[in-house]
Design a protein around this motif. Structure first.
Motif, PDB file in Angstrom:
ATOM      1  N   LEU A  93       0.836  -1.194   0.000  1.00 41.87           N
ATOM      2  CA  LEU A  93       0.000   0.000   0.000  1.00 41.87           C
ATOM      3  C   LEU A  93       0.872   1.245   0.000  1.00 41.87           C
ATOM      4  O   LEU A  93       1.834   1.345   0.754  1.00 41.87           O
ATOM      5  CB  LEU A  93      -0.934   0.010   1.216  1.00 41.87           C
ATOM      6  N   ARG A  94       0.531   2.204  -0.861  1.00 42.05           N
ATOM      7  CA  ARG A  94       1.210   3.489  -0.883  1.00 42.05           C
ATOM      8  C   ARG A  94       0.215   4.547  -0.419  1.00 42.05           C
ATOM      9  O   ARG A  94      -0.844   4.729  -1.026  1.00 42.05           O
ATOM     10  CB  ARG A  94       1.720   3.832  -2.280  1.00 42.05           C
ATOM     11  N   TYR A  95       0.552   5.229   0.654  1.00 42.11           N
ATOM     12  CA  TYR A  95      -0.349   6.213   1.241  1.00 42.11           C
ATOM     13  C   TYR A  95      -0.049   7.600   0.686  1.00 42.11           C
ATOM     14  O   TYR A  95       1.102   8.049   0.671  1.00 42.11           O
ATOM     15  CB  TYR A  95      -0.213   6.234   2.766  1.00 42.11           C
ATOM     16  N   GLY A  96      -1.091   8.271   0.195  1.00 41.83           N
ATOM     17  CA  GLY A  96      -0.960   9.622  -0.335  1.00 41.83           C
ATOM     18  C   GLY A  96      -1.392  10.655   0.682  1.00 41.83           C
ATOM     19  O   GLY A  96      -1.582  10.372   1.864  1.00 41.83           O
ATOM     20  N   VAL A  97      -1.580  11.863   0.191  1.00 39.17           N
ATOM     21  CA  VAL A  97      -1.979  12.953   1.072  1.00 39.17           C
ATOM     22  C   VAL A  97      -3.411  12.773   1.556  1.00 39.17           C
ATOM     23  O   VAL A  97      -3.742  13.032   2.704  1.00 39.17           O
ATOM     24  CB  VAL A  97      -1.831  14.314   0.353  1.00 39.17           C
ATOM     25  N   ALA A  98      -4.286  12.319   0.654  1.00 38.75           N
ATOM     26  CA  ALA A  98      -5.694  12.148   1.008  1.00 38.75           C
ATOM     27  C   ALA A  98      -6.252  10.933   0.272  1.00 38.75           C
ATOM     28  O   ALA A  98      -5.679  10.456  -0.698  1.00 38.75           O
ATOM     29  CB  ALA A  98      -6.492  13.397   0.642  1.00 38.75           C
ATOM     30  N   GLY A  99      -7.376  10.452   0.769  1.00 38.55           N
ATOM     31  CA  GLY A  99      -8.048   9.335   0.114  1.00 38.55           C
ATOM     32  C   GLY A  99      -7.488   7.992   0.548  1.00 38.55           C
ATOM     33  O   GLY A  99      -6.586   7.892   1.372  1.00 38.55           O
ATOM     34  N   ARG A 100      -8.023   6.927  -0.044  1.00 40.00           N
ATOM     35  CA  ARG A 100      -7.605   5.580   0.326  1.00 40.00           C
ATOM     36  C   ARG A 100      -6.218   5.287  -0.228  1.00 40.00           C
ATOM     37  O   ARG A 100      -5.821   5.844  -1.254  1.00 40.00           O
ATOM     38  CB  ARG A 100      -8.603   4.552  -0.195  1.00 40.00           C
ATOM     39  N   PRO A 101      -5.460   4.394   0.420  1.00 36.98           N
ATOM     40  CA  PRO A 101      -4.124   4.078  -0.071  1.00 36.98           C
ATOM     41  C   PRO A 101      -4.172   3.376  -1.428  1.00 36.98           C
ATOM     42  O   PRO A 101      -5.133   2.668  -1.744  1.00 36.98           O
ATOM     43  CB  PRO A 101      -3.559   3.156   1.015  1.00 36.98           C
ATOM     44  N   GLU A 102      -3.138   3.584  -2.219  1.00 40.91           N
ATOM     45  CA  GLU A 102      -3.048   2.962  -3.541  1.00 40.91           C
ATOM     46  C   GLU A 102      -2.444   1.571  -3.409  1.00 40.91           C
ATOM     47  O   GLU A 102      -1.422   1.381  -2.748  1.00 40.91           O
ATOM     48  CB  GLU A 102      -2.164   3.821  -4.450  1.00 40.91           C
ATOM     49  N   ARG A 103      -3.089   0.588  -4.026  1.00 39.03           N
ATOM     50  CA  ARG A 103      -2.566  -0.782  -4.036  1.00 39.03           C
ATOM     51  C   ARG A 103      -1.555  -0.924  -5.164  1.00 39.03           C
ATOM     52  O   ARG A 103      -1.852  -0.598  -6.318  1.00 39.03           O
ATOM     53  CB  ARG A 103      -3.704  -1.789  -4.211  1.00 39.03           C
ATOM     54  N   ARG A 104      -0.372  -1.415  -4.832  1.00 37.66           N
ATOM     55  CA  ARG A 104       0.692  -1.578  -5.810  1.00 37.66           C
ATOM     56  C   ARG A 104       1.137  -3.040  -5.811  1.00 37.66           C
ATOM     57  O   ARG A 104       1.188  -3.699  -4.774  1.00 37.66           O
ATOM     58  CB  ARG A 104       1.865  -0.643  -5.520  1.00 37.66           C
ATOM     59  N   TYR A 105       1.457  -3.532  -6.995  1.00 40.37           N
ATOM     60  CA  TYR A 105       1.701  -4.956  -7.190  1.00 40.37           C
ATOM     61  C   TYR A 105       3.132  -5.198  -7.663  1.00 40.37           C
ATOM     62  O   TYR A 105       3.678  -4.439  -8.460  1.00 40.37           O
ATOM     63  CB  TYR A 105       0.713  -5.522  -8.220  1.00 40.37           C
ATOM     64  N   ARG A 106       3.706  -6.287  -7.164  1.00 42.47           N
ATOM     65  CA  ARG A 106       5.034  -6.722  -7.586  1.00 42.47           C
ATOM     66  C   ARG A 106       4.949  -8.192  -7.958  1.00 42.47           C
ATOM     67  O   ARG A 106       4.363  -8.991  -7.230  1.00 42.47           O
ATOM     68  CB  ARG A 106       6.053  -6.526  -6.463  1.00 42.47           C
ATOM     69  N   PHE A 107       5.555  -8.542  -9.090  1.00 44.02           N
ATOM     70  CA  PHE A 107       5.486  -9.931  -9.544  1.00 44.02           C
ATOM     71  C   PHE A 107       6.286 -10.825  -8.611  1.00 44.02           C
ATOM     72  O   PHE A 107       7.386 -10.477  -8.178  1.00 44.02           O
ATOM     73  CB  PHE A 107       6.039 -10.056 -10.971  1.00 44.02           C
ATOM     74  N   ARG A 108       5.718 -11.967  -8.290  1.00 47.08           N
ATOM     75  CA  ARG A 108       6.394 -12.953  -7.445  1.00 47.08           C
ATOM     76  C   ARG A 108       6.867 -14.086  -8.329  1.00 47.08           C
ATOM     77  O   ARG A 108       6.061 -14.733  -8.999  1.00 47.08           O
ATOM     78  CB  ARG A 108       5.446 -13.481  -6.369  1.00 47.08           C
ATOM     79  N   GLU A 109       8.153 -14.320  -8.338  1.00 45.61           N
ATOM     80  CA  GLU A 109       8.713 -15.345  -9.212  1.00 45.61           C
ATOM     81  C   GLU A 109       8.175 -16.723  -8.835  1.00 45.61           C
ATOM     82  O   GLU A 109       8.071 -17.073  -7.661  1.00 45.61           O
ATOM     83  CB  GLU A 109      10.239 -15.351  -9.131  1.00 45.61           C
ATOM     84  N   ALA A 110       7.840 -17.479  -9.845  1.00 43.84           N
ATOM     85  CA  ALA A 110       7.352 -18.850  -9.667  1.00 43.84           C
ATOM     86  C   ALA A 110       7.667 -19.590 -10.951  1.00 43.84           C
ATOM     87  O   ALA A 110       8.010 -18.972 -11.962  1.00 43.84           O
ATOM     88  CB  ALA A 110       5.849 -18.862  -9.398  1.00 43.84           C
ATOM     89  N   PRO A 111       7.552 -20.920 -10.959  1.00 32.90           N
ATOM     90  CA  PRO A 111       7.779 -21.657 -12.194  1.00 32.90           C
ATOM     91  C   PRO A 111       6.927 -21.120 -13.334  1.00 32.90           C
ATOM     92  O   PRO A 111       5.769 -20.771 -13.139  1.00 32.90           O
ATOM     93  CB  PRO A 111       7.365 -23.092 -11.823  1.00 32.90           C
TER      94      PRO A 111
END
Length: 251
Positions: A221-239
């Protein structure tokens, strides 16, 4: 307990009972469920006793079960339903994070376990995955081990070679979003993913949330000045896997 009459014998809908002791939370969950086809909420209950009575009367296919109920612990409702002869599926929707509680839910055969608080897309992903697996269970004819494996494919872990996509998602779009996620320098938001892939932000978010559900992406989660936090995604290595699924619905 509130309810609406259902149509006995209908096979084109999946009837849902919402169980939560907070009336407003139950109302929100009901609204979430009714946005997802082919689900239909047929009733709501606020206690374990009401839940058992509602299942007796309404015969739902799926129960969304909170665990912190005022009269009993939610998991204790499940053996009561089985003793009464009800074979409805149960999806836990709860804030309970204790490992023993999660293990207990698995032992009771729940089809999924969703932690509160959550957003509608997170529930949508799990409902569509449930509907897909339920359809395979109802429609399959078991002639050999390969048929059994196909039925159980939806329960495979994140390391499986061919993860199943929920109904309405396309292999092509899943691969497109995955490539963008893999290529990202750090994390990626749904808005950024939409700009990179050309799909709508809602679609990008839906695929990213699916990857998170099956263990192919991490969320921060990335929190800004106002409003709900932004959801940010990172790829998880897998086969390496090839997505499989149906045709994407028009939006």
């Amino acid at each position: 307990m509130t309810s609406q009459p259902g149509t006995s014998g209908r096979t084109d809908t999946i009837d849902v009972l919402v169980v939560d002791d907070d009336f407003m939370v139950a109302k929100v969950h009901r609204a979430f469920v009714e946005r997802v086809e082919p689900f239909r909420v047929v009733g709501a209950a606020g206690t374990g006793e009401e839940a058992v009575t509602a299942v007796d009367a309404l015969r739902p296919d799926l129960v969304l079960l909170d665990l912190h109920l005022p009269d009993v612990f939610g998991l204790d409702v499940i053996p009561r339903l089985r003793t009464a002869g009800h074979d409805c599926d149960v999806m836990v929707v709860s804030a309970a994070r204790e490992a023993e509680t999660v293990r207990g839910a698995v032992r009771h055969g729940v089809v999924d376990y969703l932690l509160k608080p959550f957003e509608s897309e997170e529930l949508r992903t799990r409902l569509e995955r449930y509907a897909d697996r339920r359809g395979r269970l109802l429609g399959t004819v078991v002639r050999g081990q390969a048929d059994v494996d196909r039925v159980l494919a939806g329960a495979a872990g994140p390391g499986s070679a061919a993860p199943a996509l929920p109904k309405g998602m396309s292999v092509e779009t899943a691969e497109l979003v995955e490539r963008a996620l893999r290529a990202a320098d750090g994390t990626l938001s749904a808005t950024e993913c939409a700009a990179l892939t050309g799909v709508s932000r809602v679609s990008a978010r839906r695929y990213l949330e699916h990857f998170h559900t099956v263990g192919r992406a991490e969320v921060s989660l990335r929190y800004g000045v106002a409003g709900r936090p932004e959801r940010r995604y990172r790829f998880r290595e897998a086969p390496t896997a090839q997505w499989r699924g149906g045709t994407e619905r028009a939006r």
